[in-house]
Design an enzyme around this catalytic site. Structure first.
Site, mmCIF file in Angstrom:
data_model
loop_
_atom_site.group_PDB
_atom_site.id
_atom_site.type_symbol
_atom_site.label_atom_id
_atom_site.label_comp_id
_atom_site.label_asym_id
_atom_site.label_seq_id
_atom_site.Cartn_x
_atom_site.Cartn_y
_atom_site.Cartn_z
ATOM 1 N N HIS A 60 0.842 -1.197 0.000
ATOM 2 C CA HIS A 60 0.000 0.000 0.000
ATOM 3 C C HIS A 60 0.879 1.250 0.000
ATOM 4 O O HIS A 60 2.094 1.165 0.215
ATOM 5 C CB HIS A 60 -0.934 0.009 1.223
ATOM 6 C CG HIS A 60 -0.227 0.069 2.533
ATOM 7 N ND1 HIS A 60 -0.123 -0.998 3.390
ATOM 8 C CD2 HIS A 60 0.448 1.082 3.136
ATOM 9 C CE1 HIS A 60 0.559 -0.647 4.459
ATOM 10 N NE2 HIS A 60 0.933 0.609 4.327
HETATM 11 P P1 TYD Z 1 -2.585 -3.793 7.225
HETATM 12 O O1 TYD Z 1 -2.485 -2.334 6.917
HETATM 13 O O2 TYD Z 1 -3.248 -4.652 6.205
HETATM 14 O O3 TYD Z 1 -1.161 -4.377 7.561
HETATM 15 P P2 TYD Z 1 0.172 -4.344 6.630
HETATM 16 O O4 TYD Z 1 0.001 -3.284 5.641
HETATM 17 O O5 TYD Z 1 1.267 -4.030 7.554
HETATM 18 O O6 TYD Z 1 0.314 -5.694 6.016
HETATM 19 O O7 TYD Z 1 -3.327 -3.930 8.631
HETATM 20 C C1 TYD Z 1 -3.802 -5.170 9.100
HETATM 21 C C2 TYD Z 1 -5.048 -4.911 9.931
HETATM 22 O O8 TYD Z 1 -4.747 -4.120 11.076
HETATM 23 C C3 TYD Z 1 -6.126 -4.177 9.158
HETATM 24 O O9 TYD Z 1 -7.368 -4.759 9.515
HETATM 25 C C4 TYD Z 1 -6.082 -2.782 9.685
HETATM 26 C C5 TYD Z 1 -5.551 -2.954 11.092
HETATM 27 N N1 TYD Z 1 -4.752 -1.839 11.547
HETATM 28 C C6 TYD Z 1 -5.222 -1.028 12.572
HETATM 29 O O10 TYD Z 1 -6.334 -1.219 13.099
HETATM 30 N N2 TYD Z 1 -4.446 -0.002 13.017
HETATM 31 C C7 TYD Z 1 -3.227 0.242 12.486
HETATM 32 O O11 TYD Z 1 -2.525 1.189 12.920
HETATM 33 C C8 TYD Z 1 -2.754 -0.591 11.405
HETATM 34 C C9 TYD Z 1 -1.408 -0.336 10.773
HETATM 35 C C10 TYD Z 1 -3.541 -1.615 10.972
#
Ligand code: TYD
Length: 147
Positions: A60
């Site tokens: 992302h």
């Molecule tokens: P995600 O952004 O998909 O993780 P990465 O990009 O690191 O692989 O986040 C995973 C899950 O956690 C998603 O459901 C959103 C949640 N999340 C939060 O609630 N707060 C946060 O600060 C972050 C980074 C993720």
């Protein structure tokens, strides 16, 4: 969410930052304080752990949020992409992290078992700040002016 971070971002704006290491025979210590080692005020800290082998995280970009990404323990690879240029590196030092400004697509993979990826962020979590679709990212970064 409208701002021009995807039009102006460049992977050359991503910087490796080495934190001071307070050496101690019983273990080392590094510090990140608000508006000190990083060029933003800290609003959030999160960390990835128990990452299974072979998976990818990230995938992302952000409209506004700046992040500092550090392998607090272990190692992983990070690929950064501004829509024009890409670069891949390994983070494997507990006191050296990568500053990733908004508008940069990042993918983390090749996690060594037991690794902890610590992320220090400028903004609180908001799903509206994310671009999670690579085609949308390419549209947002098309015709950009950076090198
Ligand atoms: P995600 O952004 O998909 O993780 P990465 O990009 O690191 O692989 O986040 C995973 C899950 O956690 C998603 O459901 C959103 C949640 N999340 C939060 O609630 N707060 C946060 O600060 C972050 C980074 C993720």
């Amino acid at each position: 969410m409208t701002n021009d971070s995807h039009k102006t971002s460049s992977i050359y704006g991503c910087k490796l930052i080495t934190l001071d290491k307070h050496h101690h025979k019983n273990g080392n210590l590094s510090v990140v304080e608000n508006n000190n080692q990083l060029p933003f005020a800290i609003n959030r800290v999160y960390y990835l752990y128990d990452v299974p082998g072979g998976v990818e995280r990230g995938g992302h970009s952000h409209h506004l949020c700046h992040e500092f990404i550090i392998a607090a323990s272990g190692s992983f690879d990070i690929e950064i992409d501004d829509g024009k240029n890409k670069c891949k590196m390994t983070l494997n030092r507990s006191n050296c992290g990568l500053l990733v400004p908004p508008g940069i697509w990042r993918v983390l993979n090749n996690f060594a078992s037991g690794s902890v990826c610590l992320v220090i962020a400028s903004d609180c979590y908001s799903e509206y700040d994310y671009v999670r679709d690579y085609t949308e990212f390419q549209q947002l970064t098309s015709n950009k002016s950076c090198k």
